[in-house]
Write a protein that holds these residues in place. Structure first.
Motif, PDB file in Angstrom:
ATOM      1  N   GLU A  50      -7.731  -1.042  -0.380  1.00 24.65           N
ATOM      2  CA  GLU A  50      -7.120  -0.872  -1.667  1.00 24.65           C
ATOM      3  C   GLU A  50      -5.788  -0.973  -1.581  1.00 24.65           C
ATOM      4  OE1 GLU A  50      -8.906   1.815  -4.374  1.00 24.65           O
ATOM      5  OE2 GLU A  50     -11.105   1.285  -3.795  1.00 24.65           O
TER       6      GLU A  50
ATOM      7  N   SER B 192     -14.487  -7.982  -6.756  1.00 26.70           N
ATOM      8  CA  SER B 192     -15.269  -7.786  -5.504  1.00 26.70           C
ATOM      9  C   SER B 192     -14.284  -7.794  -4.293  1.00 26.70           C
ATOM     10  CB  SER B 192     -16.450  -8.705  -5.178  1.00 26.70           C
ATOM     11  OG  SER B 192     -17.374  -8.576  -6.271  1.00 26.70           O
ATOM     12  N   GLU B 193     -14.697  -6.961  -3.391  1.00 23.77           N
ATOM     13  CA  GLU B 193     -14.018  -6.858  -2.100  1.00 23.77           C
ATOM     14  C   GLU B 193     -14.080  -8.277  -1.436  1.00 23.77           C
ATOM     15  OE1 GLU B 193     -13.546  -3.958   1.911  1.00 23.77           O
ATOM     16  OE2 GLU B 193     -14.687  -3.529   0.343  1.00 23.77           O
TER      17      GLU B 193
ATOM     18  N   TRP C  14      -7.213  -5.828  -3.705  1.00 18.83           N
ATOM     19  CA  TRP C  14      -7.570  -5.745  -2.370  1.00 18.83           C
ATOM     20  C   TRP C  14      -6.716  -6.256  -1.382  1.00 18.83           C
ATOM     21  CZ3 TRP C  14     -11.204  -2.493  -1.200  1.00 18.83           C
ATOM     22  CH2 TRP C  14     -12.388  -2.260  -2.223  1.00 18.83           C
TER      23      TRP C  14
ATOM     24  N   PRO D  11      -9.807  -1.875  -7.831  1.00 24.23           N
ATOM     25  CA  PRO D  11      -9.775  -3.402  -8.235  1.00 24.23           C
ATOM     26  C   PRO D  11     -10.942  -3.483  -9.136  1.00 24.23           C
ATOM     27  CG  PRO D  11      -9.167  -3.105  -5.859  1.00 24.23           C
ATOM     28  CD  PRO D  11      -9.657  -1.695  -6.389  1.00 24.23           C
TER      29      PRO D  11
ATOM     30  N   THR E 221      -9.883  -5.245   5.004  1.00 22.95           N
ATOM     31  CA  THR E 221      -9.374  -4.970   3.683  1.00 22.95           C
ATOM     32  C   THR E 221      -9.295  -3.693   3.118  1.00 22.95           C
ATOM     33  OG1 THR E 221     -11.560  -4.966   2.902  1.00 22.95           O
ATOM     34  CG2 THR E 221     -10.620  -6.929   2.890  1.00 22.95           C
TER      35      THR E 221
ATOM     36  N   THR F  81       0.724  -1.294   0.020  1.00 19.88           N
ATOM     37  CA  THR F  81      -0.009  -0.082   0.021  1.00 19.88           C
ATOM     38  C   THR F  81       0.956   1.099  -0.244  1.00 19.88           C
ATOM     39  OG1 THR F  81      -0.144   0.099   2.466  1.00 19.88           O
ATOM     40  CG2 THR F  81      -1.929  -1.186   1.343  1.00 19.88           C
TER      41      THR F  81
END
Length: 119
Positions: free
Chosen positions: A88, A78-79, A114, A75, A86, A10
């Motif tokens: 991004e 789906s998460e 994710w 993304p 979670t 991240t």
């Protein structure tokens, strides 16, 4: 030399460090393409259906370019439903001898993902 880098992280600072590592493979990024929610970076603008950058970018400059794209690209799946948290994130893959079989001159691909954190 067969160098491979694969990271899922991240933040911009981590992306910048990852891009600096790719600078050990090639010193400049000259073109890009977005394909299947993935940005592909090229060390030459001679690749198939690529967008030439306005100037050859250093890894630091390319990191800023990629970050701007990531900030505007979620993304494409789906998460995850998880018993944790979670958020991004991004995944970077770089290889000195190409990142995709059909993409000549490509050496970096980055995509939004994710990221699953523990509890």
């Amino acid at each position: 030399m067969n160098t491979t880098i694969k990271l899922a992280m991240t933040g911009f600072d981590n992306l910048k460090v990852a891009m600096q590592l790719t600078g050990q493979i090639f010193k400049r990024v000259e073109a890009y393409k977005v394909k299947d929610n993935t940005m592909i970076l090229y060390w030459s603008d001679k690749g198939k259906n690529v967008q030439k950058l306005p100037y050859p970018m250093t890894p630091d400059q390319a990191a800023q370019f990629v970050w701007g794209w990531l900030e505007n690209t979620p993304p494409d799946y789906s998460e995850p439903d998880t018993d944790g948290s979670t958020g991004e994130a991004w995944e970077l893959y770089a290889r000195s001898w190409g990142v995709l079989d059909d993409e000549q001159y490509a050496y970096i691909k980055v995509r939004p993902i994710w990221f699953i954190y523990g509890k």
